[in-house]
Write an enzyme that holds these catalytic residues in place. Structure first.
Site, PDB file in Angstrom:
ATOM      1  N   HIS A 189       0.827  -1.216   0.000  1.00  0.00           N
ATOM      2  CA  HIS A 189       0.000   0.000   0.000  1.00  0.00           C
ATOM      3  C   HIS A 189       0.858   1.261   0.000  1.00  0.00           C
ATOM      4  O   HIS A 189       0.966   1.926  -1.011  1.00  0.00           O
ATOM      5  CB  HIS A 189      -1.008   0.024   1.153  1.00  0.00           C
ATOM      6  CG  HIS A 189      -1.940  -1.137   1.166  1.00  0.00           C
ATOM      7  ND1 HIS A 189      -2.704  -1.487   0.077  1.00  0.00           N
ATOM      8  CD2 HIS A 189      -2.229  -2.042   2.136  1.00  0.00           C
ATOM      9  CE1 HIS A 189      -3.422  -2.551   0.360  1.00  0.00           C
ATOM     10  NE2 HIS A 189      -3.153  -2.913   1.606  1.00  0.00           N
ATOM     11  N   ASP A 210      -5.414  -7.996  -3.356  1.00  0.00           N
ATOM     12  CA  ASP A 210      -5.714  -7.744  -1.951  1.00  0.00           C
ATOM     13  C   ASP A 210      -7.025  -8.392  -1.502  1.00  0.00           C
ATOM     14  O   ASP A 210      -7.102  -9.590  -1.295  1.00  0.00           O
ATOM     15  CB  ASP A 210      -5.713  -6.239  -1.696  1.00  0.00           C
ATOM     16  CG  ASP A 210      -5.648  -5.878  -0.217  1.00  0.00           C
ATOM     17  OD1 ASP A 210      -5.770  -6.789   0.635  1.00  0.00           O
ATOM     18  OD2 ASP A 210      -5.486  -4.698   0.112  1.00  0.00           O
TER      19      ASP A 210
END
Length: 454
Positions: free
Chosen positions: A268, A319
């Site tokens: 991220h 994810d």
């Protein structure tokens, strides 16, 4: 042994016409300009990137969290509470069926392998299974059954926050003390050793919130070699918590206190200053970006242009698996930069189109992050390959970088994928996984058991 004849191929030296690839024992053993009459013929051939960040079990939640509860400030943190409630209903059989669907969808999307950030270790309430690595075994079996390449990343998760508070509710299924996690990692490594030769194992200290500094320093003792992945600087509240307890922002603290090198993948990093962006790029580590999930959860926007200009390496992952779509991940990354800066073709350079920059980065950095000998079509590399048809209304018989741009930005890339190989395993043929019906039926049976509400 297999042979593939391609009209146009993306190689490390650029686009080359009329190549024939020989695959033996999962690797590309020969690349020739001599045609082979018996070869499998394709239009356009690309290296299949690694999906560098996945939580497979969350796929069964897709579509179940799009309502607003009593809190008007719905956010990542309210979504996380729903996720914890959901996972407390999952059995090992559920997880295997869900993972098989996820891995099948990844292959059909064009991914050749996955780095599975695996943290659902224990039974409900945090009770270890009789076979400590039961859940890791289910993930490994799912990857074997679907034919996708796997880098398993057992997650170390010790506390509920930087203040050391105990795990609660669904978090207990993740948690282990150092001794228990070390045993779990050994058992997981044994499973990988018995799996296909291209499978690998690494380690994933979950985050600076979930793993105290001492345990983070011990991660390399548990797993001396292989990739090391960690969530970092995803949310504003996370940055504030780390700064309050550790005295520095997450990226700053990690770079000051850990030997971050090219075998690290930081997931991220949507909350970075300009200085942190340049510093992280200089380590050679991979920034693991998940633009669709980051959009879904309101994480923020990665400093993509600055990171690229500083020589940073970045790849993409799915994810939460809310939407498994390689080409859309790449487009969403570029669109985020455009929206922030009110620009166009944000990640393009003077020499390369947007699509070429994005795809090359994802292919090469994904392989690096997974510790996988893929990412390029070259002799000696694993045969992770995508075949694409250009004879359709989306690619319009285009070639080279223009074909890549069309794959990514027409929104129809997946429908143009005809074949996918993972380490030579020809798992997608005519656009469909070879076991699609069985896998889909098993998944639908699981969702019927789990119901529609969280």
């Amino acid at each position: 042994m297999q042979e593939i004849q391609s009209r146009q191929t993306l190689t490390p030296d650029g686009w080359v016409s009329d190549l024939c690839l020989t695959i033996d024992q999962g690797r590309i053993t020969r690349i020739s300009r001599t045609p082979s009459p018996g070869a499998h013929t394709v239009d356009l051939l690309l290296p299949a990137p690694v999906n560098l960040h996945s939580h497979a079990f969350q796929r069964a939640m897709a579509g179940l969290t799009e309502i607003r509860g009593p809190d008007p400030n719905d956010s990542f943190w309210t979504w996380r509470k729903l996720m914890y409630r959901f996972l407390d209903r999952l059995t090992p059989d559920h997880v295997q069926a869900i993972a098989e669907l996820v891995f099948m969808e990844m292959l059909e999307a064009g991914y050749g392998a996955v780095a599975e950030f695996h943290y659902l270790h224990h039974d409900i309430g945090g009770i270890p299974y009789a076979e400590l690595a039961e859940m890791a075994g289910r993930i490994t079996t799912a990857a074997t059954n679907t034919g996708i390449g796997l880098t398993l990343l057992p997650v170390h998760y010790m506390q509920g926050g930087c203040d050391g508070r105990a795990l609660e509710g669904g978090q207990r299924r993740f948690g282990s003390d150092p001794e228990l996690f070390a045993r779990l990692h050994v058992d997981s490594a044994r499973l990988i050793a018995e799996a296909p030769d291209d499978f690998a194992i690494g380690i994933a200290p979950h985050s600076l919130r979930a793993v105290p500094p001492g345990a983070l320093a011990e991660a390399r003792q548990i797993c001396p070699r292989g990739p090391i992945h960690m969530h970092l600087a995803e949310q504003v509240a996370e940055v504030q918590e780390v700064e309050a307890h550790l005295g520095a922002r997450p990226v700053e603290w990690l770079l000051d206190n850990a030997d971050v090198t090219a075998d690290w993948c930081l997931i991220h990093c949507t909350q970075m200053t300009d200085a942190e962006t340049r510093a992280l790029a200089g380590t050679g580590a991979v920034a693991g970006l998940c633009p669709i999930t980051e959009s879904s959860l309101g994480d923020g926007i990665f400093n993509g242009i600055s990171y690229r200009d500083a020589g940073g390496r970045f790849g993409v992952g799915s994810d939460s698996n809310i939407h498994i779509a390689l080409w859309e991940e790449l487009a969403t990354l570029d669109y985020s930069q455009r929206l922030r800066d009110r620009s166009r073709a944000a990640m393009a350079t003077a020499d390369c189109s947007t699509g070429r920059v994005l795809f090359d980065a994802a292919a090469q950095a994904g392989a690096q992050a997974a510790g996988r000998a893929s990412g390029q079509i070259a002799e000696g590399r694993l045969a992770d390959l995508i075949a694409v048809s250009t004879d359709n209304e989306f690619l319009c018989n285009r070639s080279g970088d223009t074909a890549l741009d069309s794959l990514i930005f027409t929104g129809r890339g997946r429908s143009c994928v005809t074949d996918v190989w993972s380490a030579g395993r020809h798992m997608v043929q005519n656009g469909r996984h070879v076991a699609r019906d069985r896998i889909t039926n098993a998944f639908l049976a699981v969702t019927a058991q789990l119901g529609q509400a969280i």
